[in-house]
Design an enzyme around this catalytic site. Structure first.
Site, PDB file in Angstrom:
ATOM      1  N   GLY A 626      38.316  42.148  43.790  1.00  0.00           N
ATOM      2  CA  GLY A 626      38.072  43.397  43.069  1.00  0.00           C
ATOM      3  C   GLY A 626      37.612  43.085  41.657  1.00  0.00           C
ATOM      4  O   GLY A 626      37.371  41.927  41.302  1.00  0.00           O
ATOM      5  N   GLU A 627      37.516  44.148  40.859  1.00  0.00           N
ATOM      6  CA  GLU A 627      37.018  43.938  39.508  1.00  0.00           C
ATOM      7  C   GLU A 627      38.031  43.211  38.635  1.00  0.00           C
ATOM      8  O   GLU A 627      39.232  43.311  38.840  1.00  0.00           O
ATOM      9  CB  GLU A 627      36.739  45.289  38.857  1.00  0.00           C
ATOM     10  CG  GLU A 627      35.486  45.938  39.410  1.00  0.00           C
ATOM     11  CD  GLU A 627      35.605  47.443  39.511  1.00  0.00           C
ATOM     12  OE1 GLU A 627      34.575  48.085  39.681  1.00  0.00           O
ATOM     13  OE2 GLU A 627      36.742  47.942  39.437  1.00  0.00           O
ATOM     14  N   ASP A 739      39.973  22.972  43.143  1.00  0.00           N
ATOM     15  CA  ASP A 739      38.733  23.665  42.786  1.00  0.00           C
ATOM     16  C   ASP A 739      38.532  23.604  41.275  1.00  0.00           C
ATOM     17  O   ASP A 739      38.219  24.600  40.637  1.00  0.00           O
ATOM     18  CB  ASP A 739      38.795  25.109  43.272  1.00  0.00           C
ATOM     19  CG  ASP A 739      37.418  25.756  43.321  1.00  0.00           C
ATOM     20  OD1 ASP A 739      37.357  26.996  43.467  1.00  0.00           O
ATOM     21  OD2 ASP A 739      36.403  25.022  43.187  1.00  0.00           O
TER      22      ASP A 739
END
Ligand code: ACK
EC number: 2.7.10.1
Length: 942
Positions: A626-627, A739
């Protein structure tokens, strides 16, 4: 003729003979007064008129008046004078005694009477139930005896007033009627009967052993013992039926049984006396009244027990002689030791045991929510060793607890009276949080294909994995060669061990690893490789009719070396001899996956924030879920400050929610200036949000691209140092990032870099850089160490590789590693030994550090702490950063060892550079004189 006087010489009614007692039932005495109270005493004597007996009043030698019965018809023939008594009751006695006192005249002392004079008389009796015995005939009397005198008296004695008194006793029995008559027959003697006493013997009433025995008339037989039962005296009880035996002589013999003073009474002087207030006697068997024991009292007489003072108690089984006691105080100094999902508790006994020795301990277990603080009983899954209640020792172990759970254990000291005062529970509490449990051992291992050099195995996941199994470790060795063993690591539940010796037995053990570390090894499984079979035919001789026979010889080579197994890239194989290579250490980071309920994990590590505290200001980016917004957080008692807010888009699946919040569960475990700080989560209202500190400059890669060339080397090194420091913290925590890339570093307005983006499985899924490997996993190829790409060997060492790439990104202001090379080419190039060239204007020391991070052998790579120290050193000594990698070596450094440049595969330098997607460097190669492949082949690392 009266010839003598006499009288009863002692108490006329009773007199004692040794221990026996005698009851006189008839007494004729010289002194009638002495006999007056004897019952039934009627001396018939002369009233019967049966002869010459006379009742004569006389005085004895002391001139005291006495009565006698006399007869003295010594001169006449055929005397037959009877003196009869009245009826005498035998009072139930069956043997009576007759004591006679008399004087008798010596016949020789009588002048001329010798012919008729007698010196004896006869005594008779006749039994009768009634008193009317007047008409008894002489021949009905039964003779008792002829009585002779031991001493007879003479005229001389009379003159001197010397009484020659004879005493004779005869007994009669058994009597069968109520009474009898006595008769004395004179046949011509000179007798003075001074006293006749008729009596029987009895055992007198007595109290013996607190039993009362009544007066008992002796038996008829002189040797008979009468058994008599006693009766317990007042306030006494029968212990054993009391009995005694009455002898014929009137003596009590052989007491049997006894009585005891009942509870509340004690024996004193053959009686039972009451216990006074303050004293008690609990049982007849207690010897005497005792003072009430400590903490007890009694206000009454005859108490059989004492009452406990207030707050003191007595257990039912406590003897009344024991002091009253109370529940113990709490155990002291409890300590806990948590081992995965086991908790060991130890304490010292209470200061006050309540006066009892039966102190034991009870463990109450409560499971508490770290979020609400509410606790509930643990339920049946918890096992207590040795047990939960009645613990005698001051330690206990709880096993099978839930991982990552707050528990409160209450150790309660209990004694025999605790249940009488349940309100006074005394316990000590211990709060613990369990860790993650290591998996249980693998229990089932099956053999698969077996060849002469290999054994395939498969197994089942442990019964209790206690989390996600990250890998299995398979240890094997040739039987009896345990010091040389091989370890294979595999993510699968099957392996093939090869390079084995034919026809040899191998021992296998397997263990699983989760984020909590290794579980225990399985038991040993033994399998054998197939033997080498060398076959040849023994052909039958031409004339023989036998069919051909195949003979097999098995060859067992002496020893096989451990040739490297052809390995699944998921597997890692290590060889050990005498226990050399060390196994990975203990982890402190807790994998949220190990929680059954991900909500529990998130609330374990993240604060719940009320949505009303958050003001969302603007959208700053888009995340996978989501944002991402910037905004402000106003917590109670704190000033408002800027935050970044990651939101979970509406319509999310449960898995998405779990994964989204998983990042918070991880981030919440970290607390380091170079790790993005989690403020909290919003899970109770929608949208679900993760709130972190706000990093004004956003992600590092974008920031650097935007500010290309704007920073000093020291500033860049400062950024790198921060990242390395954050990574050191993570690796110390046992967390492997997987990552690490400049895009996942955030930078704030002070240019402080912080490691962010802590996903779970999705780490690699949502990274646009992540690509699917041949094994199906998604991996950010350019940032990932070859072993992690090849067989998912993600470790802190593979993070170091990624860190090297981040260094390169930073020093090249956000350049894309390996530029536009395809992932496949990058994998190939790296595998072949190629490494990124030094960024422009990069200090040689930094580039060297990058190269070190990209060592193929991950064990040769520096550790993050070494990187931090090295960067610190460089920052402290900025001149060391002045030496830059020069342009030519910068490029040539792409061609590190194993370069196939000399292999003749490429016709020109340009073709080769094109092939490795480095065509744009062709010009620089030419300028520096590397125009032919031969020249290129001469290039060294320097
Ligand atoms: O490069 P950016 O501005 O920095 O765009 C991305 C975007 O959200 C999506 O991840 C930004 N971002 C993420 N976390 C934060 C944060 N804690 N502070 C500021 N910006 C953030 C990131």
């Amino acid at each position: 003729m009266l010839v003598g006087v006499g009288s009863c010489l002692s108490d006329p009614l009773t007199f004692s003979q040794k221990k026996s007692q005698v009851k006189v039932i008839m007494c004729f005495l010289g002194d009638t007064g002495m006999c007056s109270s004897a019952p039934g005493l009627v001396w018939q004597g002369p009233l019967c008129g049966l002869g010459e007996w006379e009742e004569i009043g006389e005085v004895d030698e002391n001139y005291a008046p006495i009565h006698t019965y006399q007869v003295c018809k010594v001169m006449e023939q055929n005397q037959n004078n009877w003196l009869l008594t009245s009826w005498i009751s035998n009072e139930g006695a069956s043997r009576i005694f007759i004591e006679l006192k008399f004087t008798l005249r010596d016949c020789n002392s009588l002048p001329g009477g010798l012919g008729t004079c007698k010196e004896t008389f006869n005594m008779y009796y006749f039994e009768s139930d009634d008193e009317d015995g007047r008409n008894i005939k002489e021949n009905q009397y039964i003779k008792i005896d002829t009585i002779a005198a031991d001493e007879s008296f003479t005229e001389l004695d009379l003159g001197d007033r010397v009484m020659k008194l004879n005493t004779e006793v005869r007994d009669v029995g058994p009597l069968t009627k109520k009474g009898f008559y006595l008769a004395f027959q004179d046949v011509g003697a000179c007798i003075a009967l001074v006293s006749v006493r008729v009596y029987y013997k009895k055992c007198p009433s007595v109290i013996r052993n607190l039993a009362r025995f009544p007066d008992t008339i002796t038996g008829a037989d002189s040797s008979q013992l009468l058994e008599v039962s006693g009766v317990c005296i007042n306030h006494s009880v029968t212990e054993e039926a009391p009995k005694m035996h009455c002898s014929a002589e009137g003596e009590w013999l052989v007491p049997i049984g006894k009585c005891l003073c009942k509870a509340g009474y004690e024996e004193k002087n053959n009686t039972c006396q009451v216990c006074r207030p303050g004293f008690f006697k609990a049982s007849p068997h207690s010897p005497s009244c005792s003072k009430c024991p400590p903490h007890s009292y009694t206000l009454d007489e005859a108490s059989t027990s004492c009452l406990c003072e207030e707050h003191y108690f007595r257990k039912e089984s406590d003897p009344p002689t024991m002091a009253c006691t109370r529940p113990p105080s709490a155990p002291r100094s409890a300590i806990s030791n948590v081992n995965e999902t086991s908790v060991f508790l130890e304490w010292i006994p209470p200061a006050d045991t309540g006066g009892r020795k039966d102190v034991s301990y009870y463990i109450a277990c409560k499971k508490c929510s770290s979020h609400s603080g509410l606790c509930e009983a643990c339920g049946g899954h918890v096992r207590y060793l040795p047990q939960q209640t009645g613990l005698k020792n001051t330690s206990v172990m709880m096993v099978d607890l839930l991982a990552h759970t707050n528990y409160t254990f209450e150790i309660e000291a209990v004694n025999g009276v605790s249940d009488q005062n349940p309100g006074a529970r005394q316990f000590v509490s211990v709060n613990v949080t369990t860790n993650q449990a290591a998996p249980s051992p693998v229990s089932t291992v099956k053999k698969g294909k077996i060849t002469k050099n290999s054994i395939s195995l498969s197994w089942q996941e442990p019964d209790r994995p206690n989390g996600i199994i990250l890998e299995y470790e398979i240890k094997y060795f040739e039987k009896d060669q345990e010091t040389s063993y091989t370890i294979i690591k595999s993510k699968e539940t099957a392996i093939t061990a090869d390079g084995l010796k034919p026809g040899s037995a191998y021992v296998f053990q397997i263990r699983a690893r989760t984020a909590a570390g290794y579980g225990g090894f399985s038991r040993r499984f033994e399998f054998e490789t197939s033997p080498v079979c060398k076959c040849f035919s023994l052909l039958p001789a031409p004339r023989q009719k036998y069919s051909s026979v195949v003979v097999c010889f098995f060859f067992f080579p002496r020893r096989c070396g451990y040739s490297k197994a052809k390995q699944d890239p998921e597997e890692e194989k290590m060889h050990f001899h005498n226990g050399h290579i060390k196994l990975p250490g203990v982890r402190t980071y807790v994998d949220p996956h190990t929680y059954e309920d991900p909500n529990q994990a998130v609330h374990e590590f993240a604060k719940e924030i009320e949505a009303s505290c958050i003001t969302i200001e603007r959208v700053i980016g888009a995340g996978e879920f989501g944002e991402v917004c910037s905004g402000r957080l106003k917590l109670q008692g704190k000033r408002e400050f800027p935050v970044a807010i990651k939101t979970l888009k509406v319509g999310y699946t449960e898995k998405q929610r779990r994964d989204f919040l998983g990042e918070a569960s991880i981030m919440g475990q970290f607390d380091h200036p170079n790790i993005i700080h989690l403020e909290g989560v919003v899970t109770k209202s929608k949208p679900v949000m993760i709130v972190t500190e706000y990093m004004e400059n956003g992600s590092l890669d974008t920031f650097l691209k935007k500010n290309d060339g704007q920073f000093t080397v020291i500033q860049l090194v400062g950024m790198l140092r921060g990242i390395a420091s954050g990574m050191k913290y993570l690796s110390d925590m046992g967390y492997v990032h997987r990552d690490l890339a400049a895009r996942n570093i955030l930078i704030n307005s002070n240019l402080v870099c912080k490691v962010s983006d802590f996903g779970l499985s999705r780490v690699l899924e949502d990274d646009p850089e992540a690509a699917y490997t041949t094994r199906g996993g998604k991996i950010p190829i350019r940032w990932t160490a070859p072993e992690a790409i090849a067989f998912r060997k993600f470790t802190s060492a593979s993070d170091v590789w990624s860190y090297g790439i981040v260094m390169w990104e930073v020093m090249s202001y956000g350049e894309r590693p390996y530029w536009e090379m395809t992932n496949q080419d990058v994998i190939k190039a790296v595998e072949e030994g190629y490494r990124l060239p030094s960024p422009m204007d990069c200090p040689a020391a930094l580039y060297q550090l990058m190269l070190d991070c990209w060592q193929k052998d991950r064990n040769s790579r520096p550790k993050f702490d070494e990187i931090v120290s090295m960067l610190d050193k460089l920052i402290r000594n900025p001149s060391s950063l002045k030496t830059l990698v020069n342009a030519s070596s910068r490029v040539s450094n792409l061609l590190v060892e194993h370069s196939p440049v000399g292999s003749g595969a490429y016709r020109s330098v340009g073709e080769w550079l094109e092939a490795i997607k480095m065509g744009r460097y062709t010009e620089i190669f030419m300028e520096n004189g590397y125009s032919s492949m031969d020249a290129v082949a001469q290039v060294t690392l320097e």
